[in-house]
Design a protein around this motif. Sequence first.
Motif, mmCIF file in Angstrom:
data_model
loop_
_atom_site.group_PDB
_atom_site.id
_atom_site.type_symbol
_atom_site.label_atom_id
_atom_site.label_comp_id
_atom_site.label_asym_id
_atom_site.label_seq_id
_atom_site.Cartn_x
_atom_site.Cartn_y
_atom_site.Cartn_z
ATOM 1 N N GLU A 127 0.839 -1.191 0.000
ATOM 2 C CA GLU A 127 0.000 0.000 0.000
ATOM 3 C C GLU A 127 0.873 1.239 0.000
ATOM 4 O OE1 GLU A 127 -2.615 -0.172 3.306
ATOM 5 O OE2 GLU A 127 -3.729 -1.894 2.573
ATOM 6 N N GLY A 128 0.430 2.245 -0.717
ATOM 7 C CA GLY A 128 1.163 3.499 -0.758
ATOM 8 C C GLY A 128 0.768 4.321 -1.969
ATOM 9 N N ARG A 129 0.966 5.632 -1.864
ATOM 10 C CA ARG A 129 0.648 6.550 -2.959
ATOM 11 C C ARG A 129 1.967 7.003 -3.585
ATOM 12 N NH1 ARG A 129 -4.202 9.319 -3.652
ATOM 13 N NH2 ARG A 129 -4.101 10.953 -5.246
ATOM 14 N N LEU A 131 4.073 9.200 -6.489
ATOM 15 C CA LEU A 131 4.152 10.243 -7.515
ATOM 16 C C LEU A 131 5.180 9.770 -8.538
ATOM 17 C CD1 LEU A 131 3.588 13.075 -8.639
ATOM 18 C CD2 LEU A 131 5.414 13.935 -7.144
ATOM 19 N N GLY A 148 0.502 -0.691 -10.202
ATOM 20 C CA GLY A 148 -0.892 -0.686 -9.780
ATOM 21 C C GLY A 148 -1.393 -2.080 -9.467
ATOM 22 N N LEU A 152 -0.298 -0.517 -5.375
ATOM 23 C CA LEU A 152 0.063 0.887 -5.203
ATOM 24 C C LEU A 152 -0.887 1.805 -5.962
ATOM 25 C CD1 LEU A 152 3.905 0.437 -5.662
ATOM 26 C CD2 LEU A 152 2.786 1.142 -3.546
ATOM 27 N N THR A 153 -1.088 3.004 -5.430
ATOM 28 C CA THR A 153 -1.864 4.041 -6.117
ATOM 29 C C THR A 153 -0.873 4.970 -6.800
ATOM 30 O OG1 THR A 153 -3.604 3.929 -4.443
ATOM 31 C CG2 THR A 153 -3.534 5.905 -5.828
ATOM 32 N N ILE A 154 -1.025 5.165 -8.119
ATOM 33 C CA ILE A 154 -0.046 5.897 -8.912
ATOM 34 C C ILE A 154 -0.657 7.173 -9.463
ATOM 35 C CG2 ILE A 154 1.700 5.707 -10.713
ATOM 36 C CD1 ILE A 154 1.874 3.484 -8.647
ATOM 37 N N ASP A 155 0.009 8.298 -9.228
ATOM 38 C CA ASP A 155 -0.301 9.560 -9.910
ATOM 39 C C ASP A 155 0.855 9.833 -10.855
ATOM 40 O OD1 ASP A 155 -2.562 9.766 -8.397
ATOM 41 O OD2 ASP A 155 -1.763 11.266 -7.009
ATOM 42 N N GLN A 170 -0.707 17.127 -2.557
ATOM 43 C CA GLN A 170 -1.026 15.815 -2.016
ATOM 44 C C GLN A 170 0.108 15.308 -1.124
ATOM 45 O OE1 GLN A 170 -3.866 14.212 -2.543
ATOM 46 N NE2 GLN A 170 -4.730 15.584 -4.090
ATOM 47 N N TYR A 172 2.403 12.147 -0.537
ATOM 48 C CA TYR A 172 2.848 10.929 -1.216
ATOM 49 C C TYR A 172 3.785 10.143 -0.306
ATOM 50 C CZ TYR A 172 0.917 12.767 -5.558
ATOM 51 O OH TYR A 172 0.065 13.255 -6.525
ATOM 52 N N ASP A 173 3.722 8.819 -0.470
ATOM 53 C CA ASP A 173 4.593 7.950 0.310
ATOM 54 C C ASP A 173 5.957 7.787 -0.340
ATOM 55 O OD1 ASP A 173 2.709 7.102 2.456
ATOM 56 O OD2 ASP A 173 1.583 6.348 0.728
#
Length: 643
Positions: A127-129, A131, A148, A152-155, A170, A172-173
Amino acid sequence: MVSRVLAIEGSKAFRLVLKGLFTNAGMEVTILENSDALEDCLENTSFDFVCLGLHIPGSLDGLEVCRMLRDRPGYRYTPIVLLTSEAGQATQTEAFSSGFTDIFHRQELDDLDAYLKRHQEMSRSVEGRVLYIEDSVSQQMSMVAFLGHSGLTIDAFDNADEGWKAFQAQDYDIVLTDIVLPGTMSGLHLVHRIRRLEGPKGDTPILAITGYDDPSRRVELLQRGVNDYVSKPVVPQEVLVRVRTLLKNRYLVKQLQEQNQQIEAQSRNQLSFLASISHDVRTPLNGILGIMELIRSAKLDQQQLHWLQIAMQSGEHLVSIIDDVLDLSRAEVGEFVIEQQPVLPLQVLQNVASNLKPQADSKSIKLNVSVSASCPDVVEADGRRFYQVVTNLMSNAVKFTDNGAVDVHLDFIESADASADGMLIGTVVDTGVGIPDVLCDAVFQKFRQVDAVARSKGGSGLGLAIVRTIVESWGGSLGVESEVGKGSRFWFNLPVNVLENDPLMGEAHLETPSFKPEDLKILLVEDNRINQLVAGGLLAKLSLQHDLAEDGQQALDMLAQKDYNLILMDCQMPVMDGYEAAAYIRHSDQSFQHIYIIALTASAMITEERKCYRVGMNDFIAKPVQLDSLVKALNKAHGAIGA
């Protein structure tokens, strides 16, 4: 996510062993008896982990199966391990050159079990965001899909300018960025901006993507604030492993920070509690000992004076217990200081022995004190701390000895160490109950009374902990040897410097006033009626006049109406406390801003003492106030006022 494991094993018995091993590891296992069924199996199922023997039944042996799997696109980075009884160098070389990830002995499966658990941990969703900044569209799409899929959440952005805006908006991790990017901002410039931020955002982990093949350029990335890097061409599996590692490290650092914050909060609460207890106990003690000090000036017969001295000694002993607790708290926050002054070792031993003689006589115990011929008359040491060490060791010896004797001996050995002339060596030997070997270390722990006998003798359980704190802070050593039923031998070594003997040094004397009554115009600020009586009585014994204010605001009002050059200031009072009143005096534009202020407070913590000085007070006396300490403070004040 459950890992799927493929194993090929010819032995039926070992297949059962492997099945249990993989199942217990939480893996979904498929075990083939030979390599001939491998192709059909691979057509129907994709595996995350492969376990092979060296000599497996079928058309392909273990080495050939491994090479075949490595040629298939989906198995380039899959862990493939070899189980073998052949652990020779030639076998290892051939296995690794064929593509095996690791080798395990068939008779020692514990290592494989640990490897499987590690694999399972690395296979879990993360888990983690993130950038992610990458200008290559194809690279960006494949990386977003792969990361993904791992949870993981990807921007994702194709330039650092847009990435910087997102980073500011935001949390980010982790940041994953290419170094060479189009636009006004490069990836390295983005790193600079992030690292200039304060707090958690400025510490966000950064994983750089670089095409640099020069080691010095990659080292530069790390020096500029990049936590890790991957080189082009980028392998998504490598990126995921490095992202996992950075996120785990960040999680561990966050855990440590939270634990440190909890420890600091507990330490602050402990100090606050000790300060409160110290204040609440010292306040009535100041009244008790102060009134007894005043009574001692009255006409008493010998019996009454003896009773009064016993009561005062008991009160002073209670103060010493409070001081022990405060000393331990000072040591825990690094505020324990060893001071240097002339000390007469033999006199200290004799004074302690004199104090303990009534207790020893009541039990018919002989209390013997001696020093060797090599022991100097005067040393440079911390007299109060040395007294504490000797007192605690000797009083314990007397307390736990019901028959026989307590022998105290002091020796001295010259030292070649330039930091001290030599070591003062003290031993305290008793014929008491003794201590079991397994508990000898425990006696030096705080609040620890090692057995029922110790508990029955009473005490706070702090004495030996204080001794250890003093000796270790002094740079010395401490120990104990004991035998149950025969007694104990405590010893300590303290580094000291030798001083020349002064014949007058050992003479006890009280501080004599250097001032005349008319020199000091005193305002006493104190809200407690008993403490008002005590302080007033002590001042009267010195023929000093004073006015009284019962809180800080009343004191300020009186300063505006009358000239004073000295204030005796209590700290905790209603309406306005002493800290606020002192700060107001020091920052006032009135003529009284230079008045000498002495704190008279029951808050004896080092933090409270520093607070007094911080708000502008000149000196500090902890309650209960003794006449000698008051005279010393008044002499110091008189010198400053006269200057």
